[in-house]
Design a protein around this motif. Structure first.
Motif, PDB file in Angstrom:
ATOM      1  N   LEU A   1       0.992  -1.290   0.004  1.00  0.00           N
ATOM      2  CA  LEU A   1       0.085   0.059   0.070  1.00  0.00           C
ATOM      3  C   LEU A   1       0.725   1.365  -0.016  1.00  0.00           C
ATOM      4  CD1 LEU A   1      -2.819  -1.094   2.483  1.00  0.00           C
ATOM      5  CD2 LEU A   1      -3.001  -0.661   0.140  1.00  0.00           C
ATOM      6  N   ILE A   2       1.975   1.331   0.806  1.00  0.00           N
ATOM      7  CA  ILE A   2       2.692   2.507   0.643  1.00  0.00           C
ATOM      8  C   ILE A   2       3.447   2.595  -0.485  1.00  0.00           C
ATOM      9  CG2 ILE A   2       5.086   3.457   1.859  1.00  0.00           C
ATOM     10  CD1 ILE A   2       4.301   1.727   4.492  1.00  0.00           C
ATOM     11  N   ASP A   3       3.857   1.657  -1.056  1.00  0.00           N
ATOM     12  CA  ASP A   3       4.668   1.510  -2.488  1.00  0.00           C
ATOM     13  C   ASP A   3       3.753   2.138  -3.471  1.00  0.00           C
ATOM     14  OD1 ASP A   3       6.691   1.285  -4.088  1.00  0.00           O
ATOM     15  OD2 ASP A   3       5.737  -0.605  -4.714  1.00  0.00           O
ATOM     16  N   VAL A   4       2.446   1.643  -3.334  1.00  0.00           N
ATOM     17  CA  VAL A   4       1.522   2.019  -4.699  1.00  0.00           C
ATOM     18  C   VAL A   4       0.993   3.251  -4.795  1.00  0.00           C
ATOM     19  CG1 VAL A   4       0.861  -0.195  -5.322  1.00  0.00           C
ATOM     20  CG2 VAL A   4      -0.445   0.982  -3.526  1.00  0.00           C
ATOM     21  N   TYR A   5       0.670   3.892  -3.447  1.00  0.00           N
ATOM     22  CA  TYR A   5       0.275   5.189  -3.016  1.00  0.00           C
ATOM     23  C   TYR A   5       1.550   6.307  -3.260  1.00  0.00           C
ATOM     24  CZ  TYR A   5      -4.528   4.403  -1.388  1.00  0.00           C
ATOM     25  OH  TYR A   5      -5.827   4.051  -1.182  1.00  0.00           O
TER      26      TYR A   5
ATOM     27  N   LEU B   1       0.868  10.134  -4.350  1.00  0.00           N
ATOM     28  CA  LEU B   1      -0.017  10.389  -3.141  1.00  0.00           C
ATOM     29  C   LEU B   1       1.009  10.108  -1.911  1.00  0.00           C
ATOM     30  CD1 LEU B   1      -3.411   8.685  -4.288  1.00  0.00           C
ATOM     31  CD2 LEU B   1      -2.765  11.328  -4.463  1.00  0.00           C
ATOM     32  N   THR B   2       1.921  10.940  -1.634  1.00  0.00           N
ATOM     33  CA  THR B   2       2.879  10.720  -0.716  1.00  0.00           C
ATOM     34  C   THR B   2       2.231  10.875   0.608  1.00  0.00           C
ATOM     35  OG1 THR B   2       4.496  11.786  -1.945  1.00  0.00           O
ATOM     36  CG2 THR B   2       5.238  11.492   0.239  1.00  0.00           C
ATOM     37  N   GLU B   3       1.340  11.975   0.897  1.00  0.00           N
ATOM     38  CA  GLU B   3       0.677  11.900   2.326  1.00  0.00           C
ATOM     39  C   GLU B   3      -0.199  10.670   2.405  1.00  0.00           C
ATOM     40  OE1 GLU B   3      -2.385  14.933   4.326  1.00  0.00           O
ATOM     41  OE2 GLU B   3      -1.654  15.767   2.547  1.00  0.00           O
TER      42      GLU B   3
ATOM     43  N   ALA C   1       0.243   7.757   1.265  1.00  0.00           N
ATOM     44  CA  ALA C   1       1.210   6.479   1.733  1.00  0.00           C
ATOM     45  C   ALA C   1       1.699   6.582   2.909  1.00  0.00           C
ATOM     46  CB  ALA C   1       2.647   6.732   0.515  1.00  0.00           C
ATOM     47  N   LEU C   2       2.128   7.687   3.430  1.00  0.00           N
ATOM     48  CA  LEU C   2       2.702   7.600   4.750  1.00  0.00           C
ATOM     49  C   LEU C   2       1.235   7.454   5.694  1.00  0.00           C
ATOM     50  CD1 LEU C   2       5.111  10.775   4.522  1.00  0.00           C
ATOM     51  CD2 LEU C   2       5.440   8.401   4.660  1.00  0.00           C
ATOM     52  N   HIS C   3       0.290   7.782   5.580  1.00  0.00           N
ATOM     53  CA  HIS C   3      -0.765   7.508   6.373  1.00  0.00           C
ATOM     54  C   HIS C   3      -0.851   5.955   6.467  1.00  0.00           C
ATOM     55  CE1 HIS C   3      -4.951   6.765   7.819  1.00  0.00           C
ATOM     56  NE2 HIS C   3      -5.339   6.003   6.641  1.00  0.00           N
ATOM     57  N   TRP C   4      -0.479   5.405   5.612  1.00  0.00           N
ATOM     58  CA  TRP C   4      -0.368   3.729   5.721  1.00  0.00           C
ATOM     59  C   TRP C   4       0.577   3.438   6.688  1.00  0.00           C
ATOM     60  CZ3 TRP C   4      -4.746   0.890   4.712  1.00  0.00           C
ATOM     61  CH2 TRP C   4      -5.460   1.351   3.574  1.00  0.00           C
TER      62      TRP C   4
ATOM     63  N   LYS D   1      11.363  10.348  -2.672  1.00  0.00           N
ATOM     64  CA  LYS D   1      10.619  10.745  -3.776  1.00  0.00           C
ATOM     65  C   LYS D   1      10.107  11.926  -3.522  1.00  0.00           C
ATOM     66  CE  LYS D   1       7.153   9.225  -7.194  1.00  0.00           C
ATOM     67  NZ  LYS D   1       6.346   8.248  -7.697  1.00  0.00           N
ATOM     68  N   ALA D   2       9.484  12.104  -2.465  1.00  0.00           N
ATOM     69  CA  ALA D   2       9.121  13.561  -1.921  1.00  0.00           C
ATOM     70  C   ALA D   2      10.175  14.479  -1.382  1.00  0.00           C
ATOM     71  CB  ALA D   2       8.076  13.186  -0.450  1.00  0.00           C
ATOM     72  N   GLY D   3      11.419  14.287  -1.630  1.00  0.00           N
ATOM     73  CA  GLY D   3      12.346  15.185  -0.987  1.00  0.00           C
ATOM     74  C   GLY D   3      12.690  15.387   0.299  1.00  0.00           C
ATOM     75  N   GLU D   4      12.114  14.550   1.106  1.00  0.00           N
ATOM     76  CA  GLU D   4      12.280  14.238   2.500  1.00  0.00           C
ATOM     77  C   GLU D   4      13.197  13.531   2.845  1.00  0.00           C
ATOM     78  OE1 GLU D   4      10.782  16.221   4.667  1.00  0.00           O
ATOM     79  OE2 GLU D   4       8.436  16.733   3.605  1.00  0.00           O
ATOM     80  N   PHE D   5      14.545  14.014   2.686  1.00  0.00           N
ATOM     81  CA  PHE D   5      15.807  13.052   2.713  1.00  0.00           C
ATOM     82  C   PHE D   5      16.094  12.976   4.264  1.00  0.00           C
ATOM     83  CE2 PHE D   5      16.464  15.281  -1.330  1.00  0.00           C
ATOM     84  CZ  PHE D   5      16.186  14.235  -1.921  1.00  0.00           C
ATOM     85  N   LYS D   6      15.786  13.857   5.294  1.00  0.00           N
ATOM     86  CA  LYS D   6      16.131  13.634   6.555  1.00  0.00           C
ATOM     87  C   LYS D   6      15.312  12.957   7.048  1.00  0.00           C
ATOM     88  CE  LYS D   6      19.531  16.740   7.545  1.00  0.00           C
ATOM     89  NZ  LYS D   6      20.925  16.141   7.940  1.00  0.00           N
ATOM     90  N   LYS D   7      14.061  12.796   6.726  1.00  0.00           N
ATOM     91  CA  LYS D   7      13.103  11.846   7.427  1.00  0.00           C
ATOM     92  C   LYS D   7      13.277  10.371   7.048  1.00  0.00           C
ATOM     93  CE  LYS D   7       9.166  14.997   8.157  1.00  0.00           C
ATOM     94  NZ  LYS D   7       7.536  15.153   7.446  1.00  0.00           N
ATOM     95  N   ALA D   8      13.882  10.272   5.733  1.00  0.00           N
ATOM     96  CA  ALA D   8      14.305   9.119   5.343  1.00  0.00           C
ATOM     97  C   ALA D   8      15.440   8.411   6.230  1.00  0.00           C
ATOM     98  CB  ALA D   8      14.628   9.052   3.716  1.00  0.00           C
TER      99      ALA D   8
END
Length: 883
Positions: free
Chosen positions: A239-243, A248-250, A252-255, A280-287
């Motif tokens: 689910l995270i992957d397909v979203y 639909l990053t937001e 995806a992170l909801h899942w 993909k969302a550019g949130e490198f620090k969070k990654a």
């Protein structure tokens, strides 16, 4: 600063002879015992165990040719196709003439395949795809039947009651159309004799997610919950992957949040999916933080004992459990750091990978090469290529494409071309990316011959030249001065009839930007012939007319758009208004601005600002103010820029009242003051001599992020020097000198002030500094220096400075001759004689200037014995009288 890839030394690679793979993989990977993954586009499988539970396998392997040659024994539980063996299949085949048995209601039910169904099976067996043959058994026939027979009851009749869990999974996974997959899934549910488990739902979630059918995905999730089918790790990962891939990053992170709330710990695969989502969302620090947290919570056990905790270099001061990761995860981490611009962290992760004994694959090297090359570390790129060769990890087409791109980017086109050649020598076919990358690099360097060779190769191989490359080569020919060839190149694609509206626009723009307006018009007509003309072509043609100063044609073209069924858009009007305003045609620009307003295409004050600026440039302040009031009437909100234009306009004419009115209006509108506004006010207050107001504006400028510039500082020095406020003037001047910003005007104003208050020592020091810095170049500086010498009786220096002016082609003015006249008077020449000299200069400037030079040279003489000046006044007076 990037640390060189010391971890690529041979010592690190000695570990790889006995490299261990991640514990979740299940087999070792060494240089002599190579195993390859079966990569299927399906979901993360969770095969059922005999007791009805779920048995986890991280990966399924296929035995390589190398293993078979060495007589390697397949792993227990895996058949030669890489799937879990079915020990009951042989028994089932031997039972009954139809070869199929199923357990039903506690007994064994035998069934025969009818003649029609039997024919269908035989026909399907001969026509099934070679891709499906690897599954073996009845799967190829089932898939072929599903592809050729629409009715599911008919297609699946031979196997209707005998499909195993694994077979059902494969059937669903192999469907290329989401509607067909959903139809089969519903058919299986309707039959009632099949158990649909979490694996089947996972497969459907992926299929529907890839098709972006989010309503179906959510319905399927609700169905799982209502049926008591509990989601597992791979469910959330899917689910995270397909979203995420659906943009639909937001969601995806909801899942991910839902997964955490359910207490499901992400496995390595899901962790990789989450990192990809953040990347993909550019949130490198969070990654990075997610990976850090995941690692710390996943202490793996080795032989029943917890491995020791140690520090991993990529995570700042983070104590990290010893986790064994797959090469895919390492590649994901390296790529994430690369896209975040964290070159050191990417390098450290690569080193960590090697220390763990994980052999880098081509993807790893490609990622590292791309990261290092993008940061200009071409030496490390060469080192990585060398290590690829040592590890017998052959470069692929993507490797060479990256190398071509990187060396072209760093302006080493010969090296880029050499890698294109090496790709062919390695028996790798250059793909479209290879040709496009090199062709573009050649085109912007106007390397016509080399580009044409590549085009010929593409033509021979039947490779399609994309529109971006086509327009790039059109531009190449134009900029190389080969206008005829550019037109033949354009015509080739035009006559093929496949050019899009965007491609026509790019070609028109290429001609227009270089001022080839006739060719631009011809290309525009070609576009109209194909009836592909859109607002885009009109816009670039308007731009082309503007560049060529064809203002009337630009207006006519805009007026004709509706006749072609095209309405001018915001870009059309903005472009035309800017063109006309820049050409000092504000009245015409205003006409189209009003049309734009009527079409309700004005969304900001930018077009108004252009026309207002044009009126101001022509000195028509009333027209500018009137248009501003009209803009307000249309409820178009002014911004800081347009207020700045108006404030500066009234500052130039010294109109304090109007300028301050606009400042107040700007403040009332809640717009912040900026450096441009403060500079305009300082200029205004300097012009009218308002010291206190200027000081206040300068103080605000000093408190701003930008700070005062040279112009505003010089204005303040000018104001202070006029009032002989020495201390403040000196403070600003010294500040400018410290920053290296003091210019000729700064020095000239300080010289003027020191001269005015009689501080000649400081004045002469300024003159010396100006001469050392070469800052005596304009009339103001020469007049100030000459005036200082005249005041102090240094007549020889004054006359020498005058000669410097003439030699520098600086035209002297009345102030210059006033100082020179004072010198002559001090030398005993009568004021009447000097007056006659001035009359002569004004009647005939050229001969008058020569008279001044001649008389000054004869009057100001130097006594070599005592270096004192002598002034033979009597001789000079008679000369003036005679003349």
């Amino acid at each position: 600063m990037f640390v060189r890839l010391h971890h690529l030394d041979a010592d690190y690679f000695q570990l790889l002879g006995s490299a261990r793979a991640s514990t979740n993989v299940g087999v070792s990977v060494s240089s002599s015992d190579k195993v390859e993954f079966i990569k299927k586009p399906g979901v993360q499988g969770l095969p059922e165990s005999p007791d009805g539970g779920v048995k986890r396998f991280s990966r399924v392997y296929r035995q390589t040719h190398h293993d078979r040659r060495r007589g390697a024994v397949p792993k227990q539980g895996l058949n030669r196709h890489g799937f879990v063996k079915d020990h009951d299949r042989k028994q089932r085949i031997n039972n009954g003439s139809d070869g199929r048995t199923v357990k039903k209601n506690g007994g064994v039910v035998k069934f025969r395949v009818g003649r029609i169904a039997k024919d269908l099976v035989e026909k399907a067996s001969t026509n099934c795809s070679t891709k499906w043959l690897c599954y073996g058994g009845c799967i190829p026939s089932i898939l072929q039947a599903l592809e050729t027979v629409k009715d599911l009851d008919e297609a699946l009749r031979p196997w209707e009651e005998s499909l195993s869990n694994k077979e059902r999974s494969i059937i669903l996974k192999e469907q290329s159309c989401w509607e067909r997959a959903l139809e089969i899934f519903e058919w299986l549910k309707k039959k009632g004799c099949y158990e649909l488990n979490v694996i089947h739902y996972n497969i459907m979630l992926r299929i529907l997610g890839k098709a972006r059918k989010w309503n179906h995905v959510e319905s399927l999730w609700d169905e799982m919950m209502s049926r008591g089918i509990m989601p597992v790790n791979s469910t959330y990962g899917t689910l995270i992957d397909v979203y995420s891939k659906g943009g639909l990053t937001e969601q995806a992170l909801h899942w991910l949040d839902k997964m955490n709330k359910q207490g499901v710990e992400p496995d390595e695969v899901t962790m990789g999916v989450v990192i990809q989502t953040y990347k993909k969302a550019g949130e490198f620090k969070k990654a990075e933080q997610f990976f850090k947290n995941w690692s710390l919570s996943n202490t793996l056990k080795d032989e029943g004992r917890t491995s020791k905790v140690r520090t991993i270099g990529t995570l700042e001061s983070a104590s990290q459990p010893h986790v064994c990761l797959s090469s895919y995860t390492y590649n994901t981490l390296i790529d994430t750091y690369g896209k975040a611009g964290q070159l050191q962290e990417a390098s450290d992760t690569f080193a960590w990978m090697l220390r763990e004994g994980i052999i880098p694959n081509t993807v790893t090297f490609n990622t590292m090469i791309h990261i290092c090359g993008n940061h200009g570390q071409l030496e490390e790129v060469a080192l990585l290529m060398q290590k690829m060769e040592e590890l017998r990890c052959p470069p692929d087409t993507r490797t060479y494409n990256i190398l071509i791109f990187l060396h072209a980017k760093h302006n080493n086109i010969d090296k880029a071309a050499s890698y294109f050649k090496k790709m062919k020598e390695a028996r790798l076919e250059p793909d479209l990316v290879s040709y496009r990358t090199l062709l573009y690099a050649l085109s912007i360097r106007h390397m016509v011959d080399e580009a044409e060779i590549l085009v010929s190769e593409m033509d021979e191989r039947g490779l399609e030249i994309d529109e971006f490359t086509q327009s790039a080569l059109t531009r190449m020919y134009i900029e190389a001065g080969m206008l005829k060839k550019s037109w033949l190149w354009f015509r080739r694609f035009h006559l093929e009839g496949n050019m899009s509206s965007e491609c026509y626009s790019a070609n028109i723009d290429a001609y227009g930007e270089r001022g080839h307006i006739l060719e631009a018009e011809k290309a525009f007509l070609c576009c109209k012939e194909r009836r592909k003309v859109s607002v885009l072509e009109f816009n670039v043609m308007i731009k082309a007319y503007g560049i060529s100063n064809k203002y009337e044609k630009a207006c006519q073209l805009t007026d004709s758009m509706e006749n072609h069924g095209v309405l001018p858009d915001k870009c059309s009007y903005n472009s035309l208004i800017q063109i006309l305003a820049s050409a000092d045609l504000p009245h015409k620009a205003k006409f189209y601005l009003m049309k734009m307003q009527e079409a309700q295409l004005v969304t900001d004050c930018i077009p108004y600002c252009a026309v207002i600026s044009s009126f101001i440039k022509l000195g028509k302040l009333e027209m500018a103010e009137g248009l501003f009031e009209e803009m307000i009437g249309y409820n178009v909100q002014p911004d800081v820029v347009i207020y700045g234009v108006l404030i500066n306009a009234f500052a130039d004419v010294g109109n304090v009242r109007e300028a301050v009115n606009y400042v107040n209006a700007m403040r009332n509108a809640g717009l912040p003051m900026n450096a441009i506004i403060y500079n305009s006010l300082i200029k205004l207050y300097t012009k009218v001599g308002y010291l206190e107001e200027a000081q206040e504006a300068y103080k605000m400028l000093q408190a701003s992020e930008v700070g005062p510039d040279v112009y505003s500082s010089n204005c303040m020095i000018d104001l202070y020097s006029e009032r002989s406020v020495v201390k403040q003037a000196e403070e600003i001047f010294e500040s400018l000198k410290r920053k290296g910003d003091a210019n000729e005007f700064s020095f000239a104003m300080m010289l003027c002030m020191y001269k005015k208050i009689g501080k000649f020592k400081e004045a002469f020091q300024i003159v010396q500094n100006m001469r050392e810095l070469g800052l005596i170049t304009d009339l103001l500086s020469y007049n100030n220096v000459l005036g200082l010498y005249a005041m102090e009786g240094r007549f020889k220096d004054a006359v020498g400075t005058f000669k410097e002016m003439i030699e520098a082609s600086i035209q002297p003015d009345d102030c210059t001759f006033k100082s020179l006249g004072a010198i002559l008077v001090k030398c005993g020449i009568s004021k009447q004689a000097v007056g006659k000299l001035e009359i002569t200069r004004k009647k005939d400037p050229q001969s008058g200037l020569q008279a001044w030079k001649s008389i000054l040279s004869s009057v100001v003489e130097v006594d070599d014995a005592d270096t004192h000046l002598s002034c033979p006044a009597a001789s000079f007076s008679s000369t003036v009288c005679v003349s």
